[in-house]
Design a protein around this motif. Structure first.
Motif, PDB file in Angstrom:
ATOM      1  N   THR A 171     -55.851  22.754 -11.586  1.00 44.51           N
ATOM      2  CA  THR A 171     -54.910  22.061 -12.839  1.00 44.51           C
ATOM      3  C   THR A 171     -54.148  23.135 -13.484  1.00 44.51           C
ATOM      4  N   VAL A 172     -54.756  24.398 -13.861  1.00 47.25           N
ATOM      5  CA  VAL A 172     -53.872  25.296 -14.660  1.00 47.25           C
ATOM      6  C   VAL A 172     -52.684  25.657 -13.824  1.00 47.25           C
ATOM      7  N   ARG A 196     -51.247  24.273 -11.029  1.00 47.45           N
ATOM      8  CA  ARG A 196     -50.329  23.290 -11.298  1.00 47.45           C
ATOM      9  C   ARG A 196     -49.360  23.008 -12.333  1.00 47.45           C
ATOM     10  N   ASN A 197     -49.965  23.010 -13.551  1.00 54.21           N
ATOM     11  CA  ASN A 197     -49.220  22.939 -14.610  1.00 54.21           C
ATOM     12  C   ASN A 197     -48.395  24.007 -15.141  1.00 54.21           C
ATOM     13  N   ILE A 213     -62.408  21.874 -16.930  1.00 52.52           N
ATOM     14  CA  ILE A 213     -61.082  21.909 -16.751  1.00 52.52           C
ATOM     15  C   ILE A 213     -60.921  22.828 -15.066  1.00 52.52           C
ATOM     16  N   ALA A 214     -60.186  22.369 -14.177  1.00 53.40           N
ATOM     17  CA  ALA A 214     -60.074  23.097 -12.742  1.00 53.40           C
ATOM     18  C   ALA A 214     -59.200  24.193 -13.001  1.00 53.40           C
ATOM     19  N   ARG A 215     -59.327  25.048 -12.233  1.00 52.16           N
ATOM     20  CA  ARG A 215     -58.434  26.128 -11.846  1.00 52.16           C
ATOM     21  C   ARG A 215     -57.073  25.533 -11.342  1.00 52.16           C
ATOM     22  N   GLN A 241     -54.981  18.221 -20.609  1.00 52.99           N
ATOM     23  CA  GLN A 241     -55.182  19.566 -19.970  1.00 52.99           C
ATOM     24  C   GLN A 241     -53.694  20.188 -20.146  1.00 52.99           C
ATOM     25  N   ARG A 242     -52.697  19.657 -20.163  1.00 50.39           N
ATOM     26  CA  ARG A 242     -51.261  20.367 -20.032  1.00 50.39           C
ATOM     27  C   ARG A 242     -51.119  20.588 -21.453  1.00 50.39           C
ATOM     28  N   TYR A 257     -56.762  30.095 -17.586  1.00 50.33           N
ATOM     29  CA  TYR A 257     -58.008  29.164 -17.080  1.00 50.33           C
ATOM     30  C   TYR A 257     -59.150  29.701 -17.895  1.00 50.33           C
ATOM     31  N   THR A 276     -50.616  15.073 -20.361  1.00 46.07           N
ATOM     32  CA  THR A 276     -52.359  14.984 -20.185  1.00 46.07           C
ATOM     33  C   THR A 276     -53.009  15.813 -21.170  1.00 46.07           C
TER      34      THR A 276
END
Lengths: 123, 123
Positions: A39-40, A42-43, A35-37, A4-5, A25, A2
């Motif tokens: 998500t950071v 998780r990635n 971008i959500a914390r 984000q990643r 983040y 993604t």
DNA sequence: CTAAATGCAAACTATTTGCAACGAT
DNA sequence: ATCGTTGCAAATAGTTTGCATTTAG
């Protein structure tokens, strides 16, 4: 992969140091404010499982992350918490000789006092 | 040296493994039901600062504690999280040669797959 | 199209801390 | 007597998770 990643990976590539999840983040939000914390986090966890990066458990405070390149250790100052890379030679080979199986990775943290903290103590 | 602190030390002496703060707390309560969790955490931190014990930052879950004897490393299985001591020779000497100052302590965690987890994977 | 990843917010785990009471020296 | 330590409970730090929605392949 993604957006984000890709962004997180890019931040880690551009950034020489040992960033925490929250530092990553904050940097990510500069380029992608939504971008959500989570998500950071998780990635980072996924990338660690894929062993693209390594998580450094710190003696104090949040974990830090290292893009995995050559295996190396870390010098941690008990006085000020500063962190530096240090080369380590032959360790994996020696350990594998002892355990008779593959070392997947290792984390070595050397506790010491950096020059600045040492001189403060002697005053 | 309070009764609480003596009890915590004693639990660590009698217990061969790598206990978490909460495991120590649970064992302590068996002998001293009124002891507070905070007291256990506080004492563990003090003892770590005095370097009577060592804190092991774990890849997953709470920190574990080791009574400091001879310096050694830990084998951590990425599959099941099991932890074992492993002897390490010459590491401190080698590192001190590189950094030119004293190593106060170190933490070495070797990630591997234990025999049981390895055989599960190959099935 | 659909399975996986996201954003959001709430939940959770491990640990720390403020404070009044207690205990060791 | 004094000062550090305790028990308690609330607070904090860091991280994870459930769920409705969006996005990548």
């Amino acid at each position: 992969m993604t957006r984000q990643r890709a962004l997180i990976l890019n931040i880690m590539r551009e950034n020489p140091g040992h960033l925490t999840a929250d530092e990553i983040y904050a940097l990510a939000r500069e380029q992608m404010p939504g971008i959500a914390r989570g998500t950071v986090y998780r990635n980072l966890k996924l990338m660690e499982q894929d062993r693209e990066i390594a998580k450094l458990e710190m003696p104090e405070g949040p974990d830090r992350f290292d893009k995995t390149s050559a295996p190396h250790g870390h010098l941690y100052c008990d006085g000020c918490g500063s962190l530096q890379d240090i080369p380590v030679i032959g360790l994996v080979r020696d350990i594998e000789a002892v355990i008779g199986t593959e070392v997947r990775s290792y984390q070595l943290t050397i506790h010491y006092l950096c020059p600045a903290c040492r001189s403060k103590l002697s005053q």
